[in-house]
Design a protein around this motif. Structure first.
Motif, mmCIF file in Angstrom:
data_model
loop_
_atom_site.group_PDB
_atom_site.id
_atom_site.type_symbol
_atom_site.label_atom_id
_atom_site.label_comp_id
_atom_site.label_asym_id
_atom_site.label_seq_id
_atom_site.Cartn_x
_atom_site.Cartn_y
_atom_site.Cartn_z
ATOM 1 N N ARG A 215 -12.155 9.834 4.991
ATOM 2 C CA ARG A 215 -12.488 9.171 3.760
ATOM 3 C C ARG A 215 -11.164 8.177 3.348
ATOM 4 N N THR A 216 -9.862 8.656 3.555
ATOM 5 C CA THR A 216 -8.849 8.008 3.198
ATOM 6 C C THR A 216 -7.973 7.630 4.272
ATOM 7 N N LEU A 217 -8.023 8.046 5.468
ATOM 8 C CA LEU A 217 -7.205 7.757 6.526
ATOM 9 C C LEU A 217 -5.954 7.555 6.041
ATOM 10 N N PRO A 218 -5.306 8.768 5.816
ATOM 11 C CA PRO A 218 -3.866 8.845 5.674
ATOM 12 C C PRO A 218 -2.852 8.747 6.654
ATOM 13 N N ASP A 219 -1.791 8.271 6.230
ATOM 14 C CA ASP A 219 -0.626 7.863 7.440
ATOM 15 C C ASP A 219 -0.314 9.137 7.794
ATOM 16 N N LEU A 220 -0.326 10.193 7.522
ATOM 17 C CA LEU A 220 0.105 11.469 8.309
ATOM 18 C C LEU A 220 -0.647 12.594 7.596
ATOM 19 N N ILE A 221 -1.033 13.571 8.540
ATOM 20 C CA ILE A 221 -1.508 15.014 8.011
ATOM 21 C C ILE A 221 -0.626 15.780 8.486
ATOM 22 N N ILE A 222 -0.529 16.831 7.339
ATOM 23 C CA ILE A 222 0.231 18.097 7.817
ATOM 24 C C ILE A 222 -0.804 19.185 7.493
ATOM 25 N N LEU A 223 -0.844 19.994 8.567
ATOM 26 C CA LEU A 223 -2.055 20.828 8.818
ATOM 27 C C LEU A 223 -1.314 22.250 9.144
ATOM 28 N N ASP A 224 -1.577 23.167 8.210
ATOM 29 C CA ASP A 224 -1.439 24.526 8.538
ATOM 30 C C ASP A 224 -2.189 24.962 9.580
ATOM 31 N N ARG B 51 0.796 -1.101 -0.087
ATOM 32 C CA ARG B 51 0.120 0.094 0.091
ATOM 33 C C ARG B 51 0.786 1.411 -0.054
ATOM 34 N N LYS B 52 0.692 1.939 -0.728
ATOM 35 C CA LYS B 52 1.338 3.335 -0.963
ATOM 36 C C LYS B 52 1.169 4.266 -0.097
ATOM 37 N N GLN B 53 2.199 4.775 0.832
ATOM 38 C CA GLN B 53 1.885 5.635 1.886
ATOM 39 C C GLN B 53 1.416 7.034 1.503
ATOM 40 N N THR B 54 0.316 7.314 2.281
ATOM 41 C CA THR B 54 -0.253 8.501 2.057
ATOM 42 C C THR B 54 -0.334 9.762 3.012
ATOM 43 N N SER C 231 7.924 8.039 -3.167
ATOM 44 C CA SER C 231 6.985 6.977 -3.305
ATOM 45 C C SER C 231 5.630 7.231 -2.500
ATOM 46 N N VAL C 232 5.595 8.399 -2.023
ATOM 47 C CA VAL C 232 4.578 8.892 -0.914
ATOM 48 C C VAL C 232 3.382 9.465 -2.029
ATOM 49 N N LEU C 233 2.300 9.068 -1.678
ATOM 50 C CA LEU C 233 1.386 9.828 -2.341
ATOM 51 C C LEU C 233 0.815 11.350 -1.556
ATOM 52 N N LEU C 234 0.738 12.414 -2.114
ATOM 53 C CA LEU C 234 0.489 13.480 -1.438
ATOM 54 C C LEU C 234 -0.857 14.020 -1.922
#
Ligand SMILES: [Mg+2]
Length: 130
Positions: free
Chosen positions: A50-59, A5-8, A32-35
């Motif tokens: 909806r996508t449950l990403p592996d990490l969120i970068i939040l402004d 699974r591609k990391q997101t 290799s990471v999907l942004l």
């Protein structure tokens, strides 16, 4: 668990220049990471759920909810609560950094981005190390 699974990573940011820079950093340093991208907190919360990403970068400075309010919503939702969140802000006072730590962010980076530091922080969080 899915194999390969591609990391997101989801980046929630209203500033187009920062978004373009992040896109470039991921393309160059984290190919290799999907942004995933969202320009408002509301859209970011929707995509996160909806996508449950592996990490969120939040402004922190967003037009609808600020980053702290968005973080509170992520934390109050059992689906998104486990996702690490890296805060990005132009506010660099000691009190801002403490506030971010107390809000449960996994990290806090100030703008303008330091490309190397940002790449390393993302890599660490994706590897599950902090
Ligand atoms: Mg902003």
């Amino acid at each position: 668990m899915l194999v390969d699974r591609k990391q997101t990573v989801l980046y929630v940011e209203d500033n187009h220049l920062n978004m373009a820079l992040m896109h470039h950093i991921f393309k160059k340093n984290l190919p290799s990471v999907l942004l995933l991208k969202a320009e408002t907190a509301a859209l970011g919360l929707q995509i996160a759920r909806r996508t449950l990403p592996d990490l969120i970068i939040l402004d922190i400075g967003l037009p609808d909810l600020n980053g702290y309010e968005a973080m509170e919503r992520l934390q109050n939702d059992e689906l998104t609560r486990p996702i690490p969140v890296l805060a990005i802000s132009a506010f660099a006072q000691r009190s801002d950094i403490e506030r971010a730590q107390n809000a449960g962010f996994s990290g806090y980076m100030t703008k303008p981005f330091q490309v190397k530091a940002l790449t390393e922080a993302v890599e660490k969080l994706l590897a599950g190390i902090d």
